[in-house]
Design an enzyme around this catalytic site. Structure first.
Site, PDB file in Angstrom:
ATOM      1  N   HIS A 104      23.006 -20.433  20.342  1.00 27.06           N
ATOM      2  CA  HIS A 104      22.076 -19.429  20.866  1.00 27.06           C
ATOM      3  C   HIS A 104      22.816 -18.549  21.848  1.00 27.06           C
ATOM      4  O   HIS A 104      23.670 -19.042  22.591  1.00 27.06           O
ATOM      5  CB  HIS A 104      20.899 -20.108  21.569  1.00 27.06           C
ATOM      6  CG  HIS A 104      19.744 -19.193  21.754  1.00 27.06           C
ATOM      7  ND1 HIS A 104      19.655 -18.336  22.814  1.00 27.06           N
ATOM      8  CD2 HIS A 104      18.656 -18.978  20.984  1.00 27.06           C
ATOM      9  CE1 HIS A 104      18.544 -17.636  22.690  1.00 27.06           C
ATOM     10  NE2 HIS A 104      17.917 -17.998  21.590  1.00 27.06           N
ATOM     11  N   ASP A 157      14.793 -23.045  15.591  1.00 28.36           N
ATOM     12  CA  ASP A 157      14.648 -22.832  14.151  1.00 28.36           C
ATOM     13  C   ASP A 157      15.102 -24.021  13.331  1.00 28.36           C
ATOM     14  O   ASP A 157      14.739 -24.159  12.168  1.00 28.36           O
ATOM     15  CB  ASP A 157      15.434 -21.587  13.730  1.00 28.36           C
ATOM     16  CG  ASP A 157      14.784 -20.345  14.262  1.00 28.36           C
ATOM     17  OD1 ASP A 157      13.554 -20.329  14.313  1.00 28.36           O
ATOM     18  OD2 ASP A 157      15.501 -19.411  14.650  1.00 28.36           O
TER      19      ASP A 157
HETATM   20  N1  ACO Z   1      28.170 -22.449  13.658  1.00 33.55           N
HETATM   21  C1  ACO Z   1      29.507 -22.509  13.902  1.00 33.55           C
HETATM   22  N2  ACO Z   1      30.106 -21.868  14.927  1.00 33.55           N
HETATM   23  C2  ACO Z   1      29.337 -21.138  15.746  1.00 33.55           C
HETATM   24  C3  ACO Z   1      27.936 -21.047  15.556  1.00 33.55           C
HETATM   25  C4  ACO Z   1      27.359 -21.747  14.475  1.00 33.55           C
HETATM   26  N3  ACO Z   1      26.037 -21.693  14.253  1.00 33.55           N
HETATM   27  N4  ACO Z   1      27.416 -20.252  16.510  1.00 33.55           N
HETATM   28  C5  ACO Z   1      28.434 -19.858  17.279  1.00 33.55           C
HETATM   29  N5  ACO Z   1      29.605 -20.392  16.823  1.00 33.55           N
HETATM   30  C6  ACO Z   1      30.931 -20.260  17.436  1.00 33.55           C
HETATM   31  C7  ACO Z   1      31.540 -18.902  17.178  1.00 33.55           C
HETATM   32  O1  ACO Z   1      32.337 -18.890  16.018  1.00 33.55           O
HETATM   33  C8  ACO Z   1      32.362 -18.709  18.448  1.00 33.55           C
HETATM   34  O2  ACO Z   1      33.530 -19.488  18.304  1.00 33.55           O
HETATM   35  P1  ACO Z   1      34.931 -18.989  19.007  1.00 33.55           P
HETATM   36  O3  ACO Z   1      34.656 -18.963  20.482  1.00 33.55           O
HETATM   37  O4  ACO Z   1      35.946 -20.005  18.584  1.00 33.55           O
HETATM   38  O5  ACO Z   1      35.199 -17.617  18.429  1.00 33.55           O
HETATM   39  C9  ACO Z   1      31.524 -19.364  19.540  1.00 33.55           C
HETATM   40  O6  ACO Z   1      30.738 -20.365  18.851  1.00 33.55           O
HETATM   41  C10 ACO Z   1      30.581 -18.390  20.276  1.00 33.55           C
HETATM   42  O7  ACO Z   1      29.809 -17.714  19.290  1.00 33.55           O
HETATM   43  P2  ACO Z   1      29.303 -16.205  19.403  1.00 33.55           P
HETATM   44  O8  ACO Z   1      29.147 -15.664  18.032  1.00 33.55           O
HETATM   45  O9  ACO Z   1      30.164 -15.468  20.376  1.00 33.55           O
HETATM   46  O10 ACO Z   1      27.887 -16.408  20.066  1.00 33.55           O
HETATM   47  P3  ACO Z   1      26.729 -15.339  20.082  1.00 33.55           P
HETATM   48  O11 ACO Z   1      26.017 -15.547  21.367  1.00 33.55           O
HETATM   49  O12 ACO Z   1      27.228 -13.960  19.802  1.00 33.55           O
HETATM   50  O13 ACO Z   1      25.818 -15.772  18.844  1.00 33.55           O
HETATM   51  C11 ACO Z   1      24.099 -16.780  17.542  1.00 33.55           C
HETATM   52  C12 ACO Z   1      24.643 -16.496  18.961  1.00 33.55           C
HETATM   53  C13 ACO Z   1      23.981 -15.454  16.774  1.00 33.55           C
HETATM   54  C14 ACO Z   1      22.719 -17.415  17.658  1.00 33.55           C
HETATM   55  C15 ACO Z   1      25.103 -17.732  16.825  1.00 33.55           C
HETATM   56  O14 ACO Z   1      25.172 -18.955  17.530  1.00 33.55           O
HETATM   57  C16 ACO Z   1      24.692 -17.996  15.367  1.00 33.55           C
HETATM   58  O15 ACO Z   1      25.059 -17.199  14.495  1.00 33.55           O
HETATM   59  N6  ACO Z   1      23.931 -19.090  15.093  1.00 33.55           N
HETATM   60  C17 ACO Z   1      23.450 -19.356  13.755  1.00 33.55           C
HETATM   61  C18 ACO Z   1      22.219 -18.506  13.472  1.00 33.55           C
HETATM   62  C19 ACO Z   1      20.983 -18.996  14.222  1.00 33.55           C
HETATM   63  O16 ACO Z   1      20.670 -20.171  14.226  1.00 33.55           O
HETATM   64  N7  ACO Z   1      20.273 -18.031  14.852  1.00 33.55           N
HETATM   65  C20 ACO Z   1      19.006 -18.336  15.533  1.00 33.55           C
HETATM   66  C21 ACO Z   1      19.086 -17.987  16.959  1.00 33.55           C
HETATM   67  S1  ACO Z   1      17.625 -18.594  17.757  1.00 33.55           S
HETATM   68  C22 ACO Z   1      16.436 -17.440  17.420  1.00 33.55           C
HETATM   69  O17 ACO Z   1      16.618 -16.312  17.047  1.00 33.55           O
HETATM   70  C23 ACO Z   1      15.067 -17.989  17.613  1.00 33.55           C
END
Ligand code: ACO
Length: 436
Positions: A312, A370
């Site tokens: 998140h 979710d």
């Molecule tokens: N699976 C694997 N790796 C992940 C995930 C994941 N679900 N989420 C983040 N990471 C990793 C990224 O690759 C990144 O790694 P790095 O530092 O080695 O490059 C690190 O964790 C940070 O991730 P960011 O993308 O910078 O985090 P951001 O805050 O931009 O993204 C998000 C948040 C979009 C929710 C992301 O975690 C994601 O895509 N999750 C899956 C989709 C999801 O479940 N969304 C629902 C959100 S809750 C809602 O809307 C109610």
């Protein structure tokens, strides 16, 4: 300080070589980190650069507070777990819109108002028929929500508080009817009209599952779970869809068009589309022995795959909504006597492995709301394509509360971000003569 005016606590000095020091006010709200007020920077010839608004507060707000590090979520000051267990969705709607939980009389009046508006203009049913049967229900919801402004234009003066209130009531009341209609249309069933003797959540289940030839008896445990899903999704401060609603509304656009913008933004798999993506991922994994393969893919930087339902932007601790959702998930599965549920087995094992894996621990990637809501909705019999529609239904109150707040705030201006231009510099079309 008044609870709606940030307090000036100090000044920060910005030193840019070749420029006089710039004094920037540092503001403090009632809770949360201090915020550097950069509004004056533009006049000094500078913009700030913050793709994804990671460090930018776009407004001040009284509605919802999140402390992502501690896993805290408050609606108007009340903890989410207390609201989920001690209130119901309509009380939470009242709270989000008006700032206080209703007393008995206020609640009765509000509930009656909502029930009075659950029907939709009959002509809207023809709009559904213009969509292909296999349309995604979110595509239908985007279109129909925007079209509501063509039906309810009697109360569209955004500067009139009574009009704004009427629109909020209409949206909260009608959105479950429209959501259930989108589902019924997709399976070729006749639309089921609302039953106002039922609670908000029970009425939605009735419109989803009854048919003209067969009643649907609403199980109170399932209705309660549905109500909780609504409460947990009702608001989440300045997320992508709420910011979309605010940005659309900042130009003075009508509220139904703004809600359509919110629905469109919510649809994406990084936001509200994650519950659908999560269930599809669990189905794709299929059996627990395949989990390591998917975990390896999630960690592989060359693979775009991410574990849906994990991580998140704001929570770097366990999502407090996921805690309540997890409990509710087990209640529903017990009630429905679902013991050996393959999806749940995969989900439980995936959660266990991810929570003990260094990659996920280091990056604070916990299951989000979710992750569990998809399993509950699947167990209730809601098709996967409707998951994000249900999220949109629940979030409508948050969107309209933020839209209303924005209209009331004197600081509100049209939203207009700037950019760092990295394209071509000035050049001439062959034979062209520029005045520059
Ligand atoms: N699976 C694997 N790796 C992940 C995930 C994941 N679900 N989420 C983040 N990471 C990793 C990224 O690759 C990144 O790694 P790095 O530092 O080695 O490059 C690190 O964790 C940070 O991730 P960011 O993308 O910078 O985090 P951001 O805050 O931009 O993204 C998000 C948040 C979009 C929710 C992301 O975690 C994601 O895509 N999750 C899956 C989709 C999801 O479940 N969304 C629902 C959100 S809750 C809602 O809307 C109610």
């Amino acid at each position: 300080m008044q609870d709606d005016t940030p307090e000036l606590v100090k000044y920060a000095t910005l030193n840019i070589p070749g420029h006089d020091p710039i004094e920037l006010p540092v503001l403090r709200g009632t809770m949360g980190p201090e915020v550097i007020d950069i509004r004056a920077l533009g006049k000094q010839g500078y913009f700030t650069y913050d793709p994804g608004f990671v460090s930018t507060a776009a407004c001040s707000s009284r509605i919802t507070f999140i402390d992502g590090a501690k896993g805290i979520l408050l609606y108007r000051g009340y903890p989410i777990d207390q609201l989920a267990t001690k209130a119901n969705y309509l009380k939470v709607c009242y709270l989000l819109l008006k700032g206080e939980l209703p007393d008995k009389e206020q609640y009765t009046h509000f509930e009656n108002e909502i029930k009075h508006h659950t029907l939709i203009h009959e002509q809207i049913t023809s709009l559904f028929k213009a969509f292909r049967r296999d349309s995604h229900p979110m595509a239908i919801m985007c279109g129909i929500a925007g079209a509501l402004s063509a039906f309810y234009h009697d109360n569209l003066d955004i500067y009139d508080p009574e009009h704004r209130e009427k629109t909020a009531i209409r949206l909260i009341a009608k959105i479950p009817t429209l959501a259930a209609m989108a589902y019924k249309y997709s399976i070729g069933h006749p639309f089921i009209y609302p039953q106002n003797k039922l609670s908000y959540a029970a009425n939605f289940l009735h419109m989803m599952f009854a048919t003209p030839s067969e009643d649907y008896e609403v199980n109170p445990v399932i209705a309660r779970a549905m109500d909780r899903i609504f409460i947990l999704h009702a608001d989440h401060e300045q997320n992508a869809s709420t910011s979309s609603v605010r940005l659309a509304g900042s130009s003075g656009a009508n509220p139904y068009a703004c809600i359509a913008a919110g629905i469109a933004s919510l649809w994406g798999p990084a936001h509200g589309g994650a519950n659908e993506a999560c269930l599809r991922m669990l189905e794709q994994i299929g059996t627990t022995d395949r989990i390591p393969e998917f975990i390896a893919r999630a960690k592989d930087k060359n693979d775009p795959f991410r574990l849906s339902g994990f991580g998140h932007r704001v929570y770097k601790a366990y999502d407090p909504r996921a805690v309540v959702m997890r409990e509710t998930c087990h209640e529903v599965l017990n009630e429905l006597h679902i013991e050996n549920h393959p999806i749940l087995d995969v989900a439980t094992e995936l959660e266990r492995i991810a929570l003990s894996d260094e990659y996920f621990i280091e990056r604070h990637l916990y299951p989000n709301v979710d992750f569990y809501s998809g399993i509950i909705l699947n167990a209730i019999g809601i098709p996967t394509s409707m998951f994000t529609v249900i999220f949109a239904l629940a979030r409508t109150v948050g969107w309209i509360a933020h839209w209303t707040e924005m209209q009331e705030m004197p600081e509100s201006r049209i939203g207009r971000p700037r950019q760092i231009y990295v394209g071509k510099t000035l050049r001439q079309v062959k034979g062209g003569r520029s005045r520059l």
